[in-house]
Design an enzyme around this catalytic site. Structure first.
Site, mmCIF file in Angstrom:
data_model
loop_
_atom_site.group_PDB
_atom_site.id
_atom_site.type_symbol
_atom_site.label_atom_id
_atom_site.label_comp_id
_atom_site.label_asym_id
_atom_site.label_seq_id
_atom_site.Cartn_x
_atom_site.Cartn_y
_atom_site.Cartn_z
ATOM 1 N N TYR A 1 26.807 -34.008 1.155
ATOM 2 C CA TYR A 1 26.719 -35.465 1.171
ATOM 3 C C TYR A 1 25.364 -35.948 0.685
ATOM 4 C CZ TYR A 1 23.742 -35.514 5.359
ATOM 5 O OH TYR A 1 22.699 -35.363 6.233
ATOM 6 N N LYS B 1 22.270 -30.164 1.370
ATOM 7 C CA LYS B 1 22.618 -31.313 2.218
ATOM 8 C C LYS B 1 24.105 -31.206 2.547
ATOM 9 C CE LYS B 1 21.169 -36.135 2.691
ATOM 10 N NZ LYS B 1 20.559 -36.007 4.003
ATOM 11 N N GLU C 1 11.145 -29.359 10.247
ATOM 12 C CA GLU C 1 11.558 -30.718 9.866
ATOM 13 C C GLU C 1 12.245 -31.390 11.034
ATOM 14 O OE1 GLU C 1 14.499 -31.086 6.720
ATOM 15 O OE2 GLU C 1 15.728 -29.483 7.556
ATOM 16 N N LEU D 1 15.211 -29.636 4.063
ATOM 17 C CA LEU D 1 15.828 -30.368 2.960
ATOM 18 C C LEU D 1 14.708 -30.845 2.025
ATOM 19 C CD1 LEU D 1 18.717 -31.526 2.250
ATOM 20 C CD2 LEU D 1 17.758 -33.716 2.962
HETATM 21 N N1 PDD Z 1 18.822 -37.504 6.189
HETATM 22 N N2 PDD Z 1 15.746 -33.455 6.494
HETATM 23 C C1 PDD Z 1 16.984 -33.663 6.981
HETATM 24 C C2 PDD Z 1 17.611 -32.609 7.828
HETATM 25 C C3 PDD Z 1 17.671 -34.862 6.677
HETATM 26 O O1 PDD Z 1 18.916 -35.054 7.140
HETATM 27 C C4 PDD Z 1 17.024 -35.860 5.889
HETATM 28 C C5 PDD Z 1 17.684 -37.157 5.537
HETATM 29 C C6 PDD Z 1 15.723 -35.598 5.416
HETATM 30 C C7 PDD Z 1 14.976 -36.586 4.550
HETATM 31 O O2 PDD Z 1 15.499 -36.613 3.248
HETATM 32 P P1 PDD Z 1 15.453 -37.943 2.348
HETATM 33 O O3 PDD Z 1 14.042 -38.369 2.309
HETATM 34 O O4 PDD Z 1 15.961 -37.484 1.034
HETATM 35 O O5 PDD Z 1 16.341 -38.964 3.024
HETATM 36 C C8 PDD Z 1 15.129 -34.386 5.730
HETATM 37 C C9 PDD Z 1 19.646 -38.614 5.803
HETATM 38 C C10 PDD Z 1 18.942 -39.914 5.654
HETATM 39 C C11 PDD Z 1 20.857 -38.679 6.728
HETATM 40 O O6 PDD Z 1 21.399 -37.624 7.013
HETATM 41 O O7 PDD Z 1 21.253 -39.776 7.135
#
Ligand code: PDD
Length: 287
Positions: free
Chosen positions: A35, A149, A182, A206
């Site tokens: 996703y 993701k 993270e 991620l």
């Molecule tokens: N999540 N690490 C994890 C495990 C995440 O799920 C996310 C983002 C990030 C940050 O990535 P980015 O800057 O590309 O949003 C890091 C999204 C927002 C979610 O699952 O809703």
């Protein structure tokens, strides 16, 4: 959550009540899917290319052949944005291996299920930005596919729930022998002795789109940066700690595992990066 009336499902824009997916879908049964979440400001998607590129990489990593080209995906996203003027909205894209009688191995005949929709969201309240958030540290029970993701989010769900039950906003994953890698849905940064650091690209994190923007902003300001993981002690004694994500942008952690970070208020480097990130959004989205 207010959802725009049309949902993209397998090549068509249809109303939400008609957007139905089979109980045999492998996303539902096996978590066999990927996703993306893309933040939109006043109807403009921020860093759309980067999110689509990451979606393509995630698809490749799980050997899922998407039925649409990069350009087609971007066109569909733009279609979802037509007529949208909400201050904040999120586009959610999910692709699963598709629907077929349940087997663990890839079915011989299956075609992906691709869903996209846009929903209204809220920005982080200004008072929260000024105060910073609270986070807990939990053991990282995930495997080594965290750079993908994927919709397999059970450890993240349980970690975030543990945070909520502890009265905190985010949970940070601590991996034995590696460090605090993270958040449940965010990347982590620390400022120690004037150096900004975050974990390197690895199977434990991620590759956050926001993380990348913040590293670029820091470099353009001449702020020294380092890619490394931190131990719990290093984070607790850092002068500043913050998280980054599409929805939270740059958000200070004021209290971590019950310890005050710095003087318990968002630090100056965090606040500057948060402001610069917002300026970048406004510039790129033409606001
Ligand atoms: N999540 N690490 C994890 C495990 C995440 O799920 C996310 C983002 C990030 C940050 O990535 P980015 O800057 O590309 O949003 C890091 C999204 C927002 C979610 O699952 O809703």
């Amino acid at each position: 959550m207010l959802v725009n009336k049309m949902i993209f499902l397998n090549g068509q824009f249809i109303s939400q009540d008609k957007a139905l997916v089979s109980i045999n879908d492998r996303g539902f049964q096996l978590g066999d899917g990927i996703y993306e979440v893309i933040r939109c400001y006043k109807g403009r998607a921020f860093r759309l290319d980067e999110h689509i590129d990451r979606l393509l990489k995630s698809a490749e990593a799980i050997r899922l052949e998407l039925p649409y080209s990069r350009d087609e995906l971007i066109e569909y996203v733009k279609e979802l944005l037509v007529g949208v003027s909400w201050d904040y909205a999120d586009i959610y894209i999910q692709a699963t291996r598709g629907s077929a009688p349940r087997t663990h191995e890839f079915p011989a005949k299956v075609s992906p299920t691709v869903v996209m929709y846009i929903s209204q969201s809220q920005g982080v309240p200004e008072t929260t930005r000024e105060k910073g958030i609270t986070a807990i540290i939990v053991p990282d029970t995930r495997g080594t596919l965290c750079n993908i993701k994927s919709v397999n989010l059970l450890p993240n769900v349980l970690a975030r729930q543990a945070a909520v039950e502890a009265g905190a906003d985010e949970a940070l994953f601590e991996r034995e022998g590696i460090g605090v890698v993270e958040g449940a849905a965010s990347n982590i940064f620390a400022v120690r002795e004037g150096v900004l650091s975050t974990g390197p690209l690895s199977p434990y994190t991620l590759p956050g789109v926001t993380r990348d923007c913040v590293l670029q902003l820091a470099k353009s300001q001449g702020l020294p940066t380092e890619l490394r993981f931190h131990s719990r002690q290093e984070l607790l004694s850092a002068s500043e700690v913050f998280i980054t994500s599409t929805s939270k942008e740059v958000l200070a952690i004021a209290d971590l595992a019950g310890y005050r970070i710095g003087n318990g208020r968002p630090g100056s480097i965090t606040l500057k990066l948060a402001k610069d990130y917002r300026a970048l959004v406004e510039r790129e989205c033409g606001l």
